[in-house]
Design a protein around this motif. Structure first.
Motif, mmCIF file in Angstrom:
data_model
loop_
_atom_site.group_PDB
_atom_site.id
_atom_site.type_symbol
_atom_site.label_atom_id
_atom_site.label_comp_id
_atom_site.label_asym_id
_atom_site.label_seq_id
_atom_site.Cartn_x
_atom_site.Cartn_y
_atom_site.Cartn_z
ATOM 1 N N GLU A 1 -60.479 37.195 25.382
ATOM 2 C CA GLU A 1 -61.026 36.740 24.103
ATOM 3 C C GLU A 1 -61.187 35.226 24.087
ATOM 4 O O GLU A 1 -62.200 34.692 23.623
ATOM 5 C CB GLU A 1 -60.141 37.198 22.947
ATOM 6 C CG GLU A 1 -60.695 36.836 21.586
ATOM 7 C CD GLU A 1 -60.000 37.557 20.438
ATOM 8 O OE1 GLU A 1 -60.371 37.296 19.285
ATOM 9 O OE2 GLU A 1 -59.097 38.377 20.696
ATOM 10 N N ILE A 2 -60.185 34.500 24.590
ATOM 11 C CA ILE A 2 -60.263 33.046 24.650
ATOM 12 C C ILE A 2 -61.421 32.612 25.542
ATOM 13 O O ILE A 2 -62.181 31.688 25.214
ATOM 14 C CB ILE A 2 -58.942 32.453 25.167
ATOM 15 C CG1 ILE A 2 -57.838 32.639 24.118
ATOM 16 C CG2 ILE A 2 -59.103 30.971 25.494
ATOM 17 C CD1 ILE A 2 -56.460 32.253 24.607
ATOM 18 N N SER A 3 -61.593 33.273 26.667
ATOM 19 C CA SER A 3 -62.671 32.939 27.597
ATOM 20 C C SER A 3 -64.027 33.076 26.922
ATOM 21 O O SER A 3 -64.896 32.202 27.051
ATOM 22 C CB SER A 3 -62.600 33.841 28.826
ATOM 23 O OG SER A 3 -63.712 33.632 29.676
ATOM 24 N N HIS A 4 -64.205 34.167 26.191
ATOM 25 C CA HIS A 4 -65.477 34.373 25.504
ATOM 26 C C HIS A 4 -65.697 33.347 24.404
ATOM 27 O O HIS A 4 -66.804 32.840 24.218
ATOM 28 C CB HIS A 4 -65.537 35.787 24.926
ATOM 29 C CG HIS A 4 -65.716 36.854 25.956
ATOM 30 N ND1 HIS A 4 -65.244 38.145 25.808
ATOM 31 C CD2 HIS A 4 -66.311 36.819 27.169
ATOM 32 C CE1 HIS A 4 -65.551 38.854 26.872
ATOM 33 N NE2 HIS A 4 -66.196 38.078 27.720
ATOM 34 N N MET A 5 -64.636 33.017 23.663
ATOM 35 C CA MET A 5 -64.769 32.041 22.585
ATOM 36 C C MET A 5 -65.126 30.657 23.142
ATOM 37 O O MET A 5 -65.909 29.919 22.534
ATOM 38 C CB MET A 5 -63.479 31.973 21.768
ATOM 39 C CG MET A 5 -63.190 33.227 20.964
ATOM 40 S SD MET A 5 -61.682 33.106 19.966
ATOM 41 C CE MET A 5 -62.211 31.951 18.690
ATOM 42 N N GLU A 6 -64.559 30.297 24.296
ATOM 43 C CA GLU A 6 -64.889 29.008 24.910
ATOM 44 C C GLU A 6 -66.354 28.959 25.331
ATOM 45 O O GLU A 6 -67.024 27.934 25.172
ATOM 46 C CB GLU A 6 -63.998 28.764 26.126
ATOM 47 C CG GLU A 6 -62.559 28.427 25.788
ATOM 48 C CD GLU A 6 -61.748 28.115 27.039
ATOM 49 O OE1 GLU A 6 -61.628 29.020 27.887
ATOM 50 O OE2 GLU A 6 -61.268 26.986 27.157
ATOM 51 N N LEU B 1 -69.084 33.336 13.244
ATOM 52 C CA LEU B 1 -68.684 34.616 13.819
ATOM 53 C C LEU B 1 -67.277 34.514 14.396
ATOM 54 O O LEU B 1 -66.902 33.499 14.990
ATOM 55 C CB LEU B 1 -69.656 35.045 14.917
ATOM 56 C CG LEU B 1 -71.131 35.161 14.532
ATOM 57 C CD1 LEU B 1 -71.921 35.775 15.683
ATOM 58 C CD2 LEU B 1 -71.317 35.972 13.257
ATOM 59 N N ALA B 2 -66.494 35.580 14.230
ATOM 60 C CA ALA B 2 -65.108 35.593 14.695
ATOM 61 C C ALA B 2 -64.778 36.940 15.303
ATOM 62 O O ALA B 2 -65.584 37.868 15.261
ATOM 63 C CB ALA B 2 -64.161 35.286 13.529
ATOM 64 N N ASP B 3 -63.573 37.033 15.836
ATOM 65 C CA ASP B 3 -62.996 38.244 16.430
ATOM 66 C C ASP B 3 -63.796 38.700 17.646
ATOM 67 O O ASP B 3 -64.681 39.543 17.557
ATOM 68 C CB ASP B 3 -62.884 39.385 15.416
ATOM 69 C CG ASP B 3 -61.878 40.430 15.873
ATOM 70 O OD1 ASP B 3 -61.582 40.475 17.081
ATOM 71 O OD2 ASP B 3 -61.389 41.200 15.038
ATOM 72 N N PHE B 4 -63.433 38.130 18.789
ATOM 73 C CA PHE B 4 -64.124 38.439 20.032
ATOM 74 C C PHE B 4 -63.291 39.349 20.932
ATOM 75 O O PHE B 4 -63.459 39.364 22.148
ATOM 76 C CB PHE B 4 -64.478 37.139 20.761
ATOM 77 C CG PHE B 4 -65.543 36.357 20.055
ATOM 78 C CD1 PHE B 4 -66.864 36.455 20.444
ATOM 79 C CD2 PHE B 4 -65.224 35.560 18.976
ATOM 80 C CE1 PHE B 4 -67.847 35.750 19.777
ATOM 81 C CE2 PHE B 4 -66.201 34.850 18.291
ATOM 82 C CZ PHE B 4 -67.520 34.951 18.696
#
Length: 447
Positions: free
Chosen positions: A64-69, A163-166
């Motif tokens: 999730e962190i990777s996608h948000m970055e 947008l949130a929650d990945f």
């Protein structure tokens, strides 16, 4: 503006103070906390140990962190770092999570609930456009969100959307030859018909369909299929069922017809006939441009209404709920408006009005005090589970459905959702009871 931080940098529990739970669901819990050094509030997302048996918790967090970055931009929630430490109120075990931007105005879902309908049209059109801006940026980075819905579109102080929650996001299979074992996820009401096929591999058209249902909610202020359970949704969506738009007066305001036409194209049963995110953006930008001059007045109107509700709630005598921030707006109504209309309320409606005036802590206490009787007398369990949405873990839903009686289902719900979920979940359950079991709320103690 908050300073930029590297997502790989850990944030320990000693750096944070003033912890407050602001939400919970199938994924885990989200807390608001103040960073001592940075001087501003952050959101800390902690996952359940079991995140759906898809992958280990630590791996899910890293993904999730990777996608948000990769998709950090103005219209996507910012990630500040990873959390690792002991929470001051949860014992001595080490917790791991994500430290993110805190959005003080909740989500589009809570906004629709607070306003009891769609926002003023200029704000509705801006939100519709900003969701597409975020989705288009994700798709340009070859990321599929895979869980677009009102509760995953968060709002800041000025009601800008991000947008949130990945947790369910993944690399687009249309842009990568890699195959994964990640299950197709998301909320069934927002999933496209092809996603119910066993062998389906998500592509960008998944998000386009989800956006259509989200847009319908924005335009109507309503939840799609409010009484349908998951099994019925999974059956009817592939057969062509969609939310009704007959009550939308497409001539009411300039641009509304164009958005309804876009919505219908985006939820087409054939994913190849849906527009891409850039084509959606052309429409939403054009519609919003026609109302941009009125946006400040619309925002002022909405914020005044929300603050009025908050002020009424805070003067009701429940000082403890002041720390809950915007979440309390979902659990109260304007008391003065109720008082003025009370003389016109029908006797059968007084129970519902009385329930609305209760604060979250009182609702949760009612649920705790009447646990045995609620387990015994609540029959519409799966309808209630559906309305609680992501507050009920996906695996818990399956466990509840497997139970043979409503009493067994309710025991499971109390054990796995209400007990760990705390005040917010119990208060939401109380509110849902108003629709499905108002007779249980006629007395303050049903035992």
């Amino acid at each position: 503006m908050a300073p930029a931080c590297h997502a790989t940098k850990p944030v320990d529990s000693d750096s944070l103070m003033k912890w407050t739970c602001v939400g919970s669901g199938g994924f885990g819990c989200v807390y608001k906390a103040r960073h001592k050094q940075w001087g501003f509030d952050v959101a800390v997302k902690l996952l359940h140990d079991d995140v759906g048996n898809v992958m280990p918790k630590d791996a899910a967090l890293l993904q999730e962190i990777s996608h948000m970055e990769k998709v950090s931009c103005e219209f996507v929630l910012r990630v500040y770092g990873t959390f690792e430490g002991v929470l001051p109120f949860r014992g001595i075990s080490i917790e791991r999570g994500i430290v993110m931007e805190f959005m003080s105005r909740g989500s589009v879902q809570t906004l629709l609930q607070d306003l009891h309908g769609h926002p003023p049209w200029p704000l509705t059109f801006r939100l519709a456009n900003q969701v597409v801006l975020g989705m288009n940026f994700l798709h340009s980075r070859k990321i599929i969100h895979q869980d677009l819905k009102p509760s995953n579109v968060l709002l800041n102080d000025d009601l800008h959307a991000k947008l949130a929650d990945f947790g369910l996001s993944r690399i687009s299979t249309s842009a990568s030859s890699c195959k994964t074992t990640v299950k197709v996820g998301g909320s069934r009401k927002y999933m496209p018909p092809e996603a119910f096929e066993v062998s389906y591999e998500p592509v960008r058209a998944f998000d386009i369909y989800s956006y259509a249902i989200l847009l319908w909610s924005l335009l109507t202020g309503k939840e799609p299929y409010p009484l349908a359970d998951n099994s019925l949704v999974a059956l009817q969506i592939p057969l062509g069922q969609r939310p009704s738009y007959k009550d939308i007066n497409q001539e009411e305001v300039e641009g509304l017809k164009e958005l309804v036409d876009l919505m219908k194209t985006c939820w087409d049963g054939n994913p190849l006939k849906r527009p891409n995110s850039r084509e959606c953006l052309n429409v939403t930008e054009d519609v919003y441009s026609k109302h941009r001059k009125d946006i400040h007045a619309a925002i002022k109107h909405v914020l005044t209404q929300l603050e009025s509700n908050m002020s009424t709630h805070n003067t009701s005598g429940d000082e403890s709920n002041k720390t809950q921030g915007r979440m309390s707006l979902n659990e109260t109504v304007n008391a003065s408006r109720i008082a003025q209309a009370e003389a016109d309320v029908k006797p059968e409606d007084r129970i519902s009005r009385s329930a609305e005036s209760m604060n979250a802590i009182a609702k949760a206490k009612f649920v705790d005090d009447n646990r045995a009787a609620l387990i015994q007398n609540t029959t519409e369990v799966m309808a209630i589970v559906e309305e609680l949405g992501e507050m009920v873990h996906r695996e818990t839903r399956a466990d509840i459905e497997a139970k043979k009686t409503s009493q067994e289902q309710m025991r499971e719900l109390f054990l796995k959702t209400f007990h760990p979920g705390g005040v917010a979940v119990k208060a939401a359950f109380y509110s849902v009871l108003e629709k499905h079991h108002p007779e249980l709320l006629e007395k303050r103690n049903v035992q």
